[in-house]
Design an enzyme around this catalytic site. Structure first.
Site, PDB file in Angstrom:
ATOM      1  N   CYS A   1     -28.543  90.238  89.766  1.00 53.72           N
ATOM      2  CA  CYS A   1     -27.590  90.098  88.657  1.00 53.72           C
ATOM      3  C   CYS A   1     -28.287  89.500  87.439  1.00 53.72           C
ATOM      4  O   CYS A   1     -28.119  89.967  86.306  1.00 53.72           O
ATOM      5  CB  CYS A   1     -26.417  89.209  89.068  1.00 53.72           C
ATOM      6  SG  CYS A   1     -25.405  89.850  90.409  1.00 53.72           S
TER       7      CYS A   1
ATOM      8  N   ASP B   1     -48.025  56.731  73.118  1.00 47.27           N
ATOM      9  CA  ASP B   1     -46.703  56.360  72.603  1.00 47.27           C
ATOM     10  C   ASP B   1     -46.583  56.417  71.095  1.00 47.27           C
ATOM     11  O   ASP B   1     -45.503  56.218  70.564  1.00 47.27           O
ATOM     12  CB  ASP B   1     -46.359  54.938  73.057  1.00 47.27           C
ATOM     13  CG  ASP B   1     -47.264  53.905  72.395  1.00 47.27           C
ATOM     14  OD1 ASP B   1     -48.486  54.142  72.335  1.00 47.27           O
ATOM     15  OD2 ASP B   1     -46.747  52.886  71.930  1.00 47.27           O
TER      16      ASP B   1
ATOM     17  N   ASP C   1     -51.236  59.391  68.738  1.00 47.14           N
ATOM     18  CA  ASP C   1     -51.451  60.042  70.033  1.00 47.14           C
ATOM     19  C   ASP C   1     -50.932  61.473  70.058  1.00 47.14           C
ATOM     20  O   ASP C   1     -51.238  62.232  70.990  1.00 47.14           O
ATOM     21  CB  ASP C   1     -50.744  59.255  71.154  1.00 47.14           C
ATOM     22  CG  ASP C   1     -51.269  57.833  71.269  1.00 47.14           C
ATOM     23  OD1 ASP C   1     -52.492  57.650  71.171  1.00 47.14           O
ATOM     24  OD2 ASP C   1     -50.448  56.919  71.453  1.00 47.14           O
TER      25      ASP C   1
ATOM     26  N   CYS D   1     -26.539  87.153  92.873  1.00 49.58           N
ATOM     27  CA  CYS D   1     -27.905  87.229  93.392  1.00 49.58           C
ATOM     28  C   CYS D   1     -28.869  87.348  92.227  1.00 49.58           C
ATOM     29  O   CYS D   1     -28.459  87.506  91.070  1.00 49.58           O
ATOM     30  CB  CYS D   1     -28.078  88.393  94.353  1.00 49.58           C
ATOM     31  SG  CYS D   1     -28.056  90.007  93.530  1.00 49.58           S
TER      32      CYS D   1
ATOM     33  N   ASP E   1     -53.814  55.762  76.044  1.00 51.22           N
ATOM     34  CA  ASP E   1     -53.872  54.919  74.852  1.00 51.22           C
ATOM     35  C   ASP E   1     -53.788  53.477  75.337  1.00 51.22           C
ATOM     36  O   ASP E   1     -53.462  53.227  76.499  1.00 51.22           O
ATOM     37  CB  ASP E   1     -52.705  55.266  73.935  1.00 51.22           C
ATOM     38  CG  ASP E   1     -52.649  54.377  72.706  1.00 51.22           C
ATOM     39  OD1 ASP E   1     -53.704  54.164  72.086  1.00 51.22           O
ATOM     40  OD2 ASP E   1     -51.551  53.896  72.381  1.00 51.22           O
TER      41      ASP E   1
END
Length: 818
Positions: A120, A715, A719, A117, A515
């Protein structure tokens, strides 16, 4: 070693090999943007091959070229970068312990078996954080994993967890994860066995209590028939409860053990003394319902691990290696970098590498989400887990174990699943007090009914019912179960999410900033025009430009190389290559100083482009083409036009965002005419041209200051700052490593329409989380008072408790069907 950097208090070495170094920067732990910028700056070092950042732990892993730089020199470089970042922010208050700076730190990501649970998980986390050797600990019940930053070695950490009664397991490689999944399957089978045998023993107990005459003899028979139930599957609850009690702790197991144990103890006392009633059928039924609930919960959680299971199963367990004259089949764990693999038609590619012989169409859909096979030939990179088509390939292994793309995707997925939403911290704090509060309420119920004159038997029954009906598991699973399924569903769609906070934030974005090149466009620009004023012939000038661009990752550089290749031109190696993001590159090629870039790049070097090239550039821009200049030895030499078509999915992606009410903005370093041309084609709301990386970052900050929630899709290197600063950074899968490291989400296929898909999945996940929390809190708020006031019977209470946990997980699994 650390002392050479003169900054031992600022970072510590966690792990080191000949070509890999992992450090921990305590002051930047959980300061996501700052540590990602640190990784971004580090990536620019020419000797650094790869950087991996884990913001929650302040961990930075660097893969470097040992023939170019030593680990000690690299640490000195770390210190300089930290100086550039300025004063370190204050440590978060959640970090309670700092390891002695002179001791090395180790980062462990391990599986923990035996948690039943959320209590724990909270207990393990609390006890680990109390250890002065532990700097940070994060334990997740839903995924059964832990991230620990400590000066202990692996054996010491594992020993600590075993003494608590739990079984730690390594999960560094894909093979180890496969073993974990196999153990999970065995655990589900064991839970079913316990469930089955509990029914075998509880049904006769129940029938005796229902139809047999109430007598002491029948009571002893009931006790004898139901005893194997407690000594079998039920013994685990008592064992765990006892271990926790010895440490003055409690969990849901404590509630179950106390409730069932009290019921049996009262029944035995009644049989022995002949005073009071005994309800062994109720106690046996309670244990059966609990075991049935545990089985259903284990099975449901196994389904929630489906995304990880699918990724793990992608890697074959053996590989055909060409080390001798004959192919040899070896376990995947024995494959080494540099080995030559034979991949037959229809087989999965065992490891990442490069094709050295053969050609075939490779299905990468399970790894990248790309539906169409990709033709791979000599020199092409292939990813482990992909399916080879109808041609045989020979592949030179480039990465194995934890360095493969597949292992990286698994780490990303697991980090997202183990990270916590802000609301989960509040839930965990409540859960820490839940079990003691329930036990106190059970005691109050017992004495309250005794005071009211109900009798000992009725009082103990109502008190036991309170223990049995309470369910901390539903509270603990409400958020992580939904996060686990949501991130797994995203991974199957080719969207890899770094952390749960990103999953939460994605649905609230109001502006998406794009971009242009490689993001909104295909990223395969072609040279359409070439205006040469240098006095050299076109081939000679293009050869020098190709040599200068041969080390560039930019799409324009790739376009120059592709154009030179179509003309069968070779190119020399450059010297002194350097790049200025947003402007261009400079290199020395065959005794010539070569510049390739935009007008501002030439202006920065004091080079006049001249009337002829200016007119040509204006004409190219008006046609939607990007003008690029070449300068040779301080003089303008040529201009050429580069055209890049919009991605086929760009129009639909932008329209899909608009339908969600999200504004779109394109910010690019390209010239205004080319930028406006692409923006008009894809339907972007607003475009800004001529933007350098600093300007992109300024725009993100400006929008955030206006109250906007900003997403950035890019990418390239230029950026990275904007990706790190945005509320959500989305990197396209074919982009540079630095872009992916700076982003919160990675779109593996480069399909930008998945940005809207990620937002929609985020909204659905948050809706499920709210439903789970409403149910978990509402259930406990209603059920516990009903039990205290005697409106529930023990068996009904245990059935309701089991149903609450299972219901939360099943509700989260609905995300797989949406």
């Amino acid at each position: 070693m650390v002392a050479e950097s003169k900054t031992p208090e600022r970072f510590q070495v966690a792990h080191q090999t000949r070509s890999r170094l992992r450090i921990v920067i305590p002051a930047l732990r959980k300061h996501t943007e700052r540590i990602r910028i640190f990784g971004m700056l580090l990536r620019k070092h020419p000797a650094v091959r790869k950087v991996r950042v884990v913001p929650a732990l302040g961990s930075v892993t660097v893969h470097f070229n040992p023939s170019t730089i030593t680990a000690a020199d690299l640490q000195v470089f770390f210190g300089r970068l930290l100086d550039n970042l300025g004063p370190a922010p204050t440590l978060p208050p959640t970090v309670r312990h700092e390891t002695n700076p002179e001791l090395p730190l180790h980062e462990f990501h391990i599986a923990i078996e035996g948690m039943t649970c959320v209590s724990c998980a909270l207990l393990i986390e609390m006890l680990l954080r109390r250890d002065p050797r532990v700097t940070a600990a994060n334990v997740n019940f839903a995924t059964e994993t832990a991230q620990v930053l400590t000066s202990m070695d692996r054996d010491e950490l594992y020993g600590t967890l075993r003494r608590l009664g739990y079984q730690p397991q390594p999960m560094d490689s894909v093979a180890q994860r496969r073993a974990l999944l196999a153990r999970e399957k065995a655990r589900i089978a064991k839970a079913w066995q316990h469930c089955f045998w509990s029914l075998v023993f509880s049904v006769p107990t129940f029938l005796i209590g229902l139809f047999a005459p109430r007598s002491r003899l029948m009571g002893w028979v009931q006790l004898a028939v139901s005893a194997p139930l407690l000594l079998g599957g039920g013994s685990e609850f008592f064992d765990r409860a006892w271990r926790l009690a010895r440490r003055r702790s409690a969990s849901a197991d404590t509630l179950i053990a106390a409730g069932v144990g009290a019921a049996y103890a009262h029944g035995f006392f009644a049989l022995a003394t002949g005073r009071g009633g005994y309800y062994f059928e109720a106690a046996a039924g309670v244990m059966s319902f609990v075991l049935m609930g545990r089985y259903l919960e284990e099975k449901a959680r196994g389904q929630a691990h489906q995304a990880i299971r699918q990724l793990v199963e992608l890697q074959p367990q053996t590989a055909t290696v060409l080390r001798t004259e004959r192919p040899v089949s070896l376990p995947i764990e024995e494959v080494r970098v540099g080995d030559l693999l034979l991949v037959r038609p229809g087989e999965r590619i065992p490891a990442d590498g490069k094709v050295v012989r053969g050609q075939s169409a490779v299905d990468e859909s399970m790894v990248t989400g790309e539906s169409l096979p990709v033709v791979k030939g000599i020199g092409h990179r292939v990813t482990g887990g992909s399916i080879n088509g109808d041609g045989a390939l020979q592949v030179r292994v480039g990465a194995v174990g934890t360095d493969t793309v597949l292992a990286g995707l698994l780490r990303t997925l697991e980090e997202a699943q183990t990270s916590r939403l802000p609301v989960q911290l509040t839930v965990n704090r409540l859960s820490a007090f839940f079990v003691p509060a329930v036990m106190a309420m059970s005691g109050a119920t017992f004495f309250g009914w005794l005071t009211a004159g109900a009798g000992f038997g009725a009082a103990i029954t109502h008190a036991v019912t309170v223990l049995l009906v309470a369910c901390p598991c539903a509270l603990g699973l409400a958020t992580p179960a939904a996060v686990m399924v949501g991130t797994g569903q995203a991974a199957r769609r080719g969207i890899f999410i770094r952390n749960a906070e990103s999953l939460e934030t994605a649905s609230a974005l109001t502006v998406i900033m794009f971009d242009k090149t490689g993001t909104l466009t295909e990223g395969r620009p072609q040279i359409t025009d070439f205006i040469n004023v240098s006095g050299l012939n076109d081939a000679a000038l293009l050869r020098l430009a190709a040599g200068a661009e041969s080390h560039s990752e930019h799409f324009i550089g790739k376009a120059i190389l592709a154009h030179a290749a179509t003309l069968d031109l070779g190119w020399p190696e450059p010297a002194g290559f350097r790049v200025e993001p947003g402007l261009g590159i400079a290199a020395r090629v065959e005794e010539h100083e070569v510049l390739v870039g935009n007008r501002r790049w030439l202006d920065k070097h004091g080079i006049d482009t001249g009337m002829k090239l200016d007119e040509a550039a204006q004409k190219l821009g008006s046609q939607g083409k990007t003008p690029v200049f070449i300068a040779l030895d301080g003089h303008a030499a040529a201009a050429f036009g580069v055209a890049d078509r919009p991605r086929p999915d760009a129009v639909e992606a932008v329209a899909r965002l608009h339908r969600r009410g999200v504004r779109t903005l394109m910010v690019t370093g390209d010239v205004a005419p080319a930028a406006e041309h692409i923006a008009a084609l894809v339907g972007i709301d607003q475009a800004e041209a001529g933007a350098r990386p600093g300007r992109k970052l300024e725009i993100v900050r400006h929008l955030q200051n206006r109250g906007e929630r900003v997403g950035m899709i890019g990418d390239g290197i230029n950026d990275a700052p904007a990706l790190a600063a945005a509320d959500i950074g989305l990197a396209v899968g074919h982009g540079t490593d630095i872009a992916k490291q700076s982003a919160d989400l990675t779109l593996l296929t480069g399909d930008i329409s998945k940005a809207a898909e990620a937002m929609e999945l985020s909204a659905r996940t948050l809706r499920v989380i709210r439903q789970n929390l409403f149910w978990a809190f509402g259930y406990n708020l209603v059920a516990i008072p009903l039990a205290a006031f005697g409106k529930l019977q023990p068996m009904a209470a245990s059935a309701a408790m089991a149903a609450s946990s299972v219901g939360v997980v099943l509700n989260a699994l609905r995300l797989q069907r949406d």
